[in-house]
Design a protein around this motif. Structure first.
Motif, PDB file in Angstrom:
ATOM      1  N   TYR A 187     -49.063  59.577  29.203  1.00  0.00           N
ATOM      2  CA  TYR A 187     -50.319  60.261  29.310  1.00  0.00           C
ATOM      3  C   TYR A 187     -51.156  60.651  28.144  1.00  0.00           C
ATOM      4  O   TYR A 187     -52.449  60.616  28.217  1.00  0.00           O
ATOM      5  CB  TYR A 187     -49.948  61.578  30.083  1.00  0.00           C
ATOM      6  N   GLU A 188     -50.651  60.726  26.953  1.00  0.00           N
ATOM      7  CA  GLU A 188     -51.454  60.853  25.722  1.00  0.00           C
ATOM      8  C   GLU A 188     -52.204  59.478  25.461  1.00  0.00           C
ATOM      9  O   GLU A 188     -53.377  59.604  25.199  1.00  0.00           O
ATOM     10  CB  GLU A 188     -50.405  60.861  24.502  1.00  0.00           C
ATOM     11  N   VAL A 189     -51.569  58.184  25.906  1.00  0.00           N
ATOM     12  CA  VAL A 189     -52.228  56.972  25.652  1.00  0.00           C
ATOM     13  C   VAL A 189     -53.476  56.925  26.879  1.00  0.00           C
ATOM     14  O   VAL A 189     -54.618  56.766  26.488  1.00  0.00           O
ATOM     15  CB  VAL A 189     -51.391  55.715  25.958  1.00  0.00           C
ATOM     16  N   LEU A 190     -53.146  57.508  27.999  1.00  0.00           N
ATOM     17  CA  LEU A 190     -54.413  57.424  28.904  1.00  0.00           C
ATOM     18  C   LEU A 190     -55.308  58.238  28.698  1.00  0.00           C
ATOM     19  O   LEU A 190     -56.594  58.052  28.846  1.00  0.00           O
ATOM     20  CB  LEU A 190     -53.744  57.950  30.350  1.00  0.00           C
ATOM     21  N   GLU A 191     -55.113  59.324  27.864  1.00  0.00           N
ATOM     22  CA  GLU A 191     -55.997  60.238  27.513  1.00  0.00           C
ATOM     23  C   GLU A 191     -56.898  59.640  26.360  1.00  0.00           C
ATOM     24  O   GLU A 191     -58.233  59.810  26.151  1.00  0.00           O
ATOM     25  CB  GLU A 191     -55.798  61.707  27.090  1.00  0.00           C
ATOM     26  N   GLU A 192     -56.289  58.830  25.524  1.00  0.00           N
ATOM     27  CA  GLU A 192     -56.740  58.147  24.196  1.00  0.00           C
ATOM     28  C   GLU A 192     -57.779  57.025  24.580  1.00  0.00           C
ATOM     29  O   GLU A 192     -58.877  56.800  24.098  1.00  0.00           O
ATOM     30  CB  GLU A 192     -55.658  57.735  23.244  1.00  0.00           C
ATOM     31  N   VAL A 193     -57.582  56.481  25.738  1.00  0.00           N
ATOM     32  CA  VAL A 193     -58.477  55.351  26.186  1.00  0.00           C
ATOM     33  C   VAL A 193     -59.714  55.393  26.085  1.00  0.00           C
ATOM     34  O   VAL A 193     -60.758  54.947  25.744  1.00  0.00           O
ATOM     35  CB  VAL A 193     -57.735  54.781  27.461  1.00  0.00           C
ATOM     36  N   PRO A 194     -60.176  56.615  27.022  1.00  0.00           N
ATOM     37  CA  PRO A 194     -61.585  56.870  26.976  1.00  0.00           C
ATOM     38  C   PRO A 194     -62.176  57.201  25.441  1.00  0.00           C
ATOM     39  O   PRO A 194     -63.334  57.120  25.514  1.00  0.00           O
ATOM     40  CB  PRO A 194     -61.878  58.158  27.908  1.00  0.00           C
ATOM     41  N   ARG A 195     -61.577  57.717  24.874  1.00  0.00           N
ATOM     42  CA  ARG A 195     -61.906  58.192  23.347  1.00  0.00           C
ATOM     43  C   ARG A 195     -62.138  56.826  22.536  1.00  0.00           C
ATOM     44  O   ARG A 195     -63.416  56.728  22.067  1.00  0.00           O
ATOM     45  CB  ARG A 195     -61.086  59.044  22.612  1.00  0.00           C
ATOM     46  N   VAL A 196     -61.355  55.955  22.811  1.00  0.00           N
ATOM     47  CA  VAL A 196     -61.340  54.801  22.034  1.00  0.00           C
ATOM     48  C   VAL A 196     -62.644  53.665  22.708  1.00  0.00           C
ATOM     49  O   VAL A 196     -63.404  53.387  21.731  1.00  0.00           O
ATOM     50  CB  VAL A 196     -60.104  53.975  22.079  1.00  0.00           C
TER      51      VAL A 196
END
Length: 472
Positions: free
Chosen positions: A328-337
């Protein structure tokens, strides 16, 4: 008073079962031999076109099925007497993962059309118009139908004005039609009404809509889009429909039955075609090739804008690192990247670049401590221009003082066809082999070796039979 006559505007339907449907659900593993027996019946349906080539089919045919993709195309072309064939083409990337010189792009288009393709759907992962020009011109020159696909996505920059402006540019470029390519199933029904209405006001070109069922709204999106004037929709025969694939052909044909949009398909014929594909689906479920998870609805797609295929990639990358708890951390990081990278649509290869970088950022515990070479290339302008500027700090961290390129990336590439041909001449049995090698040198070489070995076996068997028949 005389009754007002409803003008019939039958929706056209493109069938994806021979390409995107099995690419989306069973990793593009349907073989040519599985396809051929049903072609005669599919040819009688009245499809606008059948998508049967391009995308991942080329790579998968060579790598996993040990088949010549060109031979597949020729066999399918022989079978379809009345139906147009369509392929998916990644602009300057062709069907590979890097930019190719213009001479390779032109030759690939020429050979695709010569071997049986009628319609080439051309897209770019950044919607950079410059990366589409060579392929469109080449298709025009070969008298093929050049369709340009807009990679649909959400974000501040992607307003109705943006899409209308893109449509005008595509028409000016000489394309024959426009496709809204919604690879992640992000287009919801009432937004489809708005988008199709806007595009119809901006261009005279036919509008086609391609979406995936991942978020669960695709059939309703098609209904609203067709009511708004969408000319063509992409569907898949029911055994390979829904989930991360397209809405079912039979369902959409039935939805419009008796209306002005009725495509006039015969449900009995569609049922026979579905019966043919059903055992393949059951076999894929039994073997584990078709994972029931991809058949469900994943509304998180709308939250994170991550296409289905990208989700499964993220899971496997985290598994390899023993970091599944970071999902879930990665899923939240995707839009930021994605925001740092200029808000590109998430489609091959931008989806893989953004996804892998998000995984690295989370696992390393520091953002951009480590950047992939693809992330650096994207931030250096090597894939083209994004709709929004890059985050300057991130760009600096990734590429240092390197001067980013601002021209069309392929302008920096020398013609490469002759060099490629010289490199692989020992394997060449047909002109198309040069292109196969150009796209996937290692995989193609392995395939050429396998083909050689098979030929040797056949020759030996023939000689053995002759010797037995005519003993010396």
């Amino acid at each position: 008073m005389a009754e007002q006559q409803t003008v019939k505007k039958p929706v056209k339907i493109m069938e994806t079962v021979l390409r995107d449907a099995h690419q989306s659900l069973i990793a593009t593993r349907m073989t040519t031999e599985q396809m051929l027996p049903i072609i005669d019946k599919m040819d009688k349906v009245g499809y606008h076109a059948v998508e049967c080539w391009g995308g991942a089919t080329f790579d998968a045919s060579l790598r996993f099925l040990k088949e010549d993709p060109w031979e597949r195309l020729r066999k399918i072309r022989d079978g379809f007497k009345n139906t147009k064939l369509q392929m998916l083409f990644r602009g300057q990337n062709i069907l590979g993962y890097r930019h190719y010189a213009d001479d390779v792009v032109e030759y690939f288009v020429q050979k695709s059309i010569a071997n049986g393709i009628d319609i080439i759907r051309i897209f770019d992962c950044l919607n950079d118009i410059r990366n589409l020009q060579t392929a469109v011109k080449a298709a025009n020159k070969e008298k093929g139908h050049a369709q340009v696909a807009l990679s649909y996505t959400l974000g501040d920059a992607y307003t109705l004005d943006y899409w209308m402006d893109m449509a005008k540019k595509i028409e000016d470029m000489g394309a024959d039609s426009i496709c809204i390519k919604d690879m992640a199933g992000l287009l919801v029904p009432y937004q489809a009404t708005e988008l199709v209405t806007a595009l119809k006001s901006a261009t005279k070109l036919p509008i086609q809509l391609h979406t995936h069922y991942t978020s669960g709204v695709a059939a309703m999106t098609y209904l609203k889009a067709v009511e708004a004037g969408c000319d063509i929709i992409d569907t898949a025969m029911s055994p390979f429909a829904l989930g991360t694939s397209q809405p079912a052909t039979e369902v959409m044909a039935e939805t419009f039955r008796g209306t002005e949009f009725d495509p006039g398909f015969d449900q009995n014929l569609l049922s026979e075609i579905a019966d043919y594909f059903r055992p393949m689906q059951e076999e894929a479920l039994a073997s584990g090739l078709l994972n029931p998870k991809v058949m469900g609805v994943n509304i998180k797609t709308l939250l994170y804008q991550v296409p289905g295929g990208m989700l499964s990639n993220l899971v496997s990358q985290l598994k390899e690192q023993g970091a599944e708890d970071k999902y879930y951390e990665v899923l939240e990081e995707v839009p930021r990247v994605r925001k740092d990278f200029g808000e590109p649509p998430l489609v091959t290869p931008s989806s893989q670049i953004v996804g892998t970088q998000a995984v690295l950022n989370v696992i390393m515990g520091e953002r951009y401590k480590m950047c992939t070479k693809e992330s650096k290339a994207l931030l250096a302008g090597e894939y083209g221009q994004t709709v929004k500027p890059f985050n300057k700090e991130v760009q600096k961290k990734a590429i240092g003082d390197k001067e980013p390129i601002t021209c069309r990336p392929a302008d920096l590439l020398e013609p490469e066809l002759d060099k490629i041909e010289a490199e692989m001449s020992q394997w060449k049995q047909q002109e198309e082999d040069v292109l196969t090698y150009a796209l996937f040198p290692k995989v193609a070489t392995e395939f050429f070796k396998y083909r050689e070995a098979q030929k040797t076996k056949v020759d030996a068997a023939v000689a053995d039979t002759k010797n037995k028949a005519y003993p010396v």
